[in-house]
Design a protein around this motif. Structure first.
Motif, PDB file in Angstrom:
ATOM      1  N   VAL A 182     -38.980 -57.500  16.409  1.00  0.00           N
ATOM      2  CA  VAL A 182     -38.460 -57.942  15.125  1.00  0.00           C
ATOM      3  C   VAL A 182     -37.290 -58.887  15.379  1.00  0.00           C
ATOM      4  O   VAL A 182     -36.304 -58.515  16.025  1.00  0.00           O
ATOM      5  CB  VAL A 182     -37.988 -56.753  14.267  1.00  0.00           C
ATOM      6  CG1 VAL A 182     -37.359 -57.252  12.974  1.00  0.00           C
ATOM      7  CG2 VAL A 182     -39.162 -55.829  13.953  1.00  0.00           C
ATOM      8  N   ALA A 187     -35.026 -61.730   9.887  1.00  0.00           N
ATOM      9  CA  ALA A 187     -34.931 -60.642   8.914  1.00  0.00           C
ATOM     10  C   ALA A 187     -33.706 -60.814   8.024  1.00  0.00           C
ATOM     11  O   ALA A 187     -33.765 -60.598   6.803  1.00  0.00           O
ATOM     12  CB  ALA A 187     -34.882 -59.297   9.635  1.00  0.00           C
ATOM     13  N   ARG A 191     -34.029 -61.461   3.895  1.00  0.00           N
ATOM     14  CA  ARG A 191     -33.932 -60.097   3.343  1.00  0.00           C
ATOM     15  C   ARG A 191     -34.036 -60.066   1.829  1.00  0.00           C
ATOM     16  O   ARG A 191     -34.473 -59.071   1.252  1.00  0.00           O
ATOM     17  CB  ARG A 191     -32.615 -59.447   3.788  1.00  0.00           C
ATOM     18  CG  ARG A 191     -31.365 -60.046   3.172  1.00  0.00           C
ATOM     19  CD  ARG A 191     -30.116 -59.510   3.857  1.00  0.00           C
ATOM     20  NE  ARG A 191     -28.884 -59.930   3.216  1.00  0.00           N
ATOM     21  CZ  ARG A 191     -28.345 -61.129   3.326  1.00  0.00           C
ATOM     22  NH1 ARG A 191     -28.953 -62.051   4.063  1.00  0.00           N
ATOM     23  NH2 ARG A 191     -27.222 -61.426   2.713  1.00  0.00           N
ATOM     24  N   LYS A 196     -41.421 -62.398   1.223  1.00  0.00           N
ATOM     25  CA  LYS A 196     -41.481 -62.069   2.649  1.00  0.00           C
ATOM     26  C   LYS A 196     -41.874 -60.615   2.868  1.00  0.00           C
ATOM     27  O   LYS A 196     -41.454 -59.718   2.135  1.00  0.00           O
ATOM     28  CB  LYS A 196     -40.117 -62.317   3.310  1.00  0.00           C
ATOM     29  CG  LYS A 196     -39.632 -63.758   3.261  1.00  0.00           C
ATOM     30  CD  LYS A 196     -40.448 -64.641   4.185  1.00  0.00           C
ATOM     31  CE  LYS A 196     -39.848 -66.045   4.248  1.00  0.00           C
ATOM     32  NZ  LYS A 196     -40.645 -66.931   5.131  1.00  0.00           N
ATOM     33  N   ASN A 197     -42.689 -60.388   3.887  1.00  0.00           N
ATOM     34  CA  ASN A 197     -43.028 -59.044   4.346  1.00  0.00           C
ATOM     35  C   ASN A 197     -42.508 -58.875   5.769  1.00  0.00           C
ATOM     36  O   ASN A 197     -42.053 -59.836   6.402  1.00  0.00           O
ATOM     37  CB  ASN A 197     -44.546 -58.833   4.321  1.00  0.00           C
ATOM     38  CG  ASN A 197     -45.085 -58.851   2.902  1.00  0.00           C
ATOM     39  OD1 ASN A 197     -44.599 -58.123   2.045  1.00  0.00           O
ATOM     40  ND2 ASN A 197     -46.094 -59.682   2.662  1.00  0.00           N
ATOM     41  N   ARG A 198     -42.578 -57.656   6.276  1.00  0.00           N
ATOM     42  CA  ARG A 198     -42.049 -57.395   7.619  1.00  0.00           C
ATOM     43  C   ARG A 198     -42.732 -58.266   8.666  1.00  0.00           C
ATOM     44  O   ARG A 198     -42.104 -58.690   9.643  1.00  0.00           O
ATOM     45  CB  ARG A 198     -42.224 -55.923   7.974  1.00  0.00           C
ATOM     46  CG  ARG A 198     -41.495 -55.507   9.252  1.00  0.00           C
ATOM     47  CD  ARG A 198     -41.504 -54.001   9.401  1.00  0.00           C
ATOM     48  NE  ARG A 198     -40.657 -53.563  10.503  1.00  0.00           N
ATOM     49  CZ  ARG A 198     -41.095 -53.282  11.717  1.00  0.00           C
ATOM     50  NH1 ARG A 198     -42.397 -53.392  11.983  1.00  0.00           N
ATOM     51  NH2 ARG A 198     -40.268 -52.877  12.666  1.00  0.00           N
ATOM     52  N   ARG A 199     -43.996 -58.555   8.469  1.00  0.00           N
ATOM     53  CA  ARG A 199     -44.711 -59.368   9.452  1.00  0.00           C
ATOM     54  C   ARG A 199     -44.106 -60.765   9.599  1.00  0.00           C
ATOM     55  O   ARG A 199     -44.277 -61.425  10.628  1.00  0.00           O
ATOM     56  CB  ARG A 199     -46.191 -59.475   9.077  1.00  0.00           C
ATOM     57  CG  ARG A 199     -46.463 -60.215   7.775  1.00  0.00           C
ATOM     58  CD  ARG A 199     -47.962 -60.407   7.534  1.00  0.00           C
ATOM     59  NE  ARG A 199     -48.237 -61.049   6.253  1.00  0.00           N
ATOM     60  CZ  ARG A 199     -48.410 -60.402   5.126  1.00  0.00           C
ATOM     61  NH1 ARG A 199     -48.385 -59.067   5.113  1.00  0.00           N
ATOM     62  NH2 ARG A 199     -48.650 -61.060   3.997  1.00  0.00           N
ATOM     63  N   ILE A 202     -41.570 -60.612  12.430  1.00  0.00           N
ATOM     64  CA  ILE A 202     -42.021 -60.176  13.754  1.00  0.00           C
ATOM     65  C   ILE A 202     -42.404 -61.398  14.593  1.00  0.00           C
ATOM     66  O   ILE A 202     -43.257 -62.190  14.201  1.00  0.00           O
ATOM     67  CB  ILE A 202     -43.214 -59.211  13.647  1.00  0.00           C
ATOM     68  CG1 ILE A 202     -42.789 -57.930  12.930  1.00  0.00           C
ATOM     69  CG2 ILE A 202     -43.766 -58.893  15.031  1.00  0.00           C
ATOM     70  CD1 ILE A 202     -43.919 -56.957  12.694  1.00  0.00           C
TER      71      ILE A 202
END
Length: 446
Positions: A182, A187, A191, A196-199, A202
């Protein structure tokens, strides 16, 4: 007359006392006790306490390689006492080699190289890749004896026109390492973005990156570029160094060179996974290894003395006996007075007051900091750092990373604690290596 004489003695004594008191007070502020040595697993690291220091020095128009000076505070961290050696880096290369070989064979061909697929308490098979049984890998993978797989690994070697007659050599182009993490910068920037997603945060290094995905990069070929011994020096007879420096046991404890910034980062990721996977004790902190920031490197090199010009806490490059205190080029064409024609053993010369070896000279070292003179005024005075990971298609000017410490081929100027240079993140050199750090998971190291 006698009274005046006695009064003069008293005044002079008070004056000396005030100087001593002032000197002691100053000494208490800058003096650092011998640091503790912390060894996570077989890792020999020094405990660097939190503190403040003046990093860099005022820049001027004739001195563009020096950073602007400022006072900063640094959190506690652990730091490798030495540069990463050929022996240590070769362990990483061999691990990748074995991983590629086992994956190539697969569980059907080599079932004894894999652990049983883990299951839930109810007995249902969990999805995911089988785990490699490293104990059996060591016993059987490259063995030609019973249960061995040496004869089934021909695809790991050079073949056809790439092979030398009578030699069986591992094809180093196959030694690629894939990993993901990550990216905290991404991020933090995204935020509050609902799209946006966590992917999206990454960052992945994979064998076949999708060019449409900004966070996918090519996997890392981990083998050092041994040809740097020829490329860095035109018209040179360094062929023996190309052939021997990384692989000959005579150089086991010499600093690894010919590694890019990207390879150094890959090593840190691998080391983190190796260490956390074997930590055993819940009391041991879960360290995450990485490259040091420029501020951390300079702070550790000074070892508690803000005004130290060199890591050995002095302004001269020779000791009282006239011996050089580091491995560097003493004069034009003069590489030998320090007893090192090129890199020397990572434990050569005396360590500084933080028990760190070769924080100047021997090999220059990668930092995690991206080189950008314009960032100086934007950086905070608390754990300052500027990062940027450039894609292969980016301009070369976005690929510059700060290098610290000077090397065996540099003059003394570049050994100064405050001096920085840069190199491109994908450019290996015969005079650049690295060492790892890990943030201390607490307020301070006692």
């Amino acid at each position: 007359m006698r009274k005046i004489y006695l009064l003069g003695i008293i005044v002079f004594a008070i004056f000396l006392s005030s100087i001593t008191t002032s000197s002691n007070a100053q000494s208490k502020w800058v003096r650092v006790k011998k640091t503790k040595v912390y060894s996570p697993g077989d890792r020999d690291m020094a405990s660097i306490p939190s503190g403040q220091t003046f990093v860099g020095i005022p820049s001027d128009i004739m001195d563009t390689l020096r950073a602007s000076g400022r006072m900063v505070s640094i959190s506690a961290f652990f730091m490798d006492r030495t540069e990463v050696s050929n022996r240590q880096y070769r362990e990483f290369v061999n691990w990748v080699r074995d991983s590629v070989a086992v994956t190539m064979l697969g569980p059907t061909v080599a079932p004894n190289l894999f652990k049983p697929v883990p299951t839930t308490k109810g007995g249902a098979t969990l999805t995911g890749q089988r785990q490699i049984d490293w104990k059996n890998v060591k016993k059987y993978l490259w063995s030609s004896r019973a249960n061995g797989y040496a004869e089934k690994l021909n695809d790991m070697y050079y073949s056809g026109d790439d092979a030398l007659l009578g030699k069986k050599e591992i094809d180093i182009r196959k030694l690629r390492y894939s990993f993901s993490f990550v990216n905290m910068d991404l991020a933090a920037a995204g935020r509050n973005d609902p799209t946006k997603n966590r992917r999206d945060f990454i960052q992945s290094y994979v064998d076949n990156p999708d060019p449409s995905k900004a966070n996918e990069f090519p996997s890392i070929n981990v083998y050092p570029d041994t040809l740097v011994w020829k490329v860095d020096y035109g018209y040179s007879q360094n062929d023996p160094m190309v052939k021997d420096y990384f692989n000959n046991p005579a150089y086991n404890d010499f600093p690894v060179v010919g590694v890019t910034w990207e390879q150094a980062n890959a090593y840190c990721v691998w080391l983190t996974r190796k260490y956390q996977g074997n930590s055993g004790s819940q009391a041991r902190p879960k360290l995450e290894f990485r490259l040091p920031t420029v501020a951390e490197f300079e702070y550790a090199a000074k070892a508690g003395n803000q005004n130290a010009k060199y890591p050995w806490n002095g302004d001269l490059v020779r000791n009282a006996d006239g011996h050089l205190l580091a491995n560097f080029k003493n004069d034009a064409g003069n590489y030998t007075p320090d007893y090192g024609l090129f890199p020397v053993n990572v434990r050569s010369y005396s360590p500084n007051d933080f028990e760190l070896y070769n924080m100047a000279g021997n090999v220059a070292e990668w930092t995690t900091t991206a080189y950008n003179p314009s960032s100086v005024g934007l950086l905070h005075d608390f754990n300052p750092n500027f990062t940027y990971v450039a894609r292969p298609s980016d301009s070369k000017y976005l690929k510059r990373k700060v290098v610290k410490g000077g090397s065996w081929k540099d003059i003394a100027y570049f050994l100064q604690n405050s001096v920085s240079t840069y190199e491109f993140q994908d450019q290996p050199r015969s005079y650049i290596g690295f060492r790892c750090v890990a943030s201390y998971p607490g307020t301070n190291i006692k």
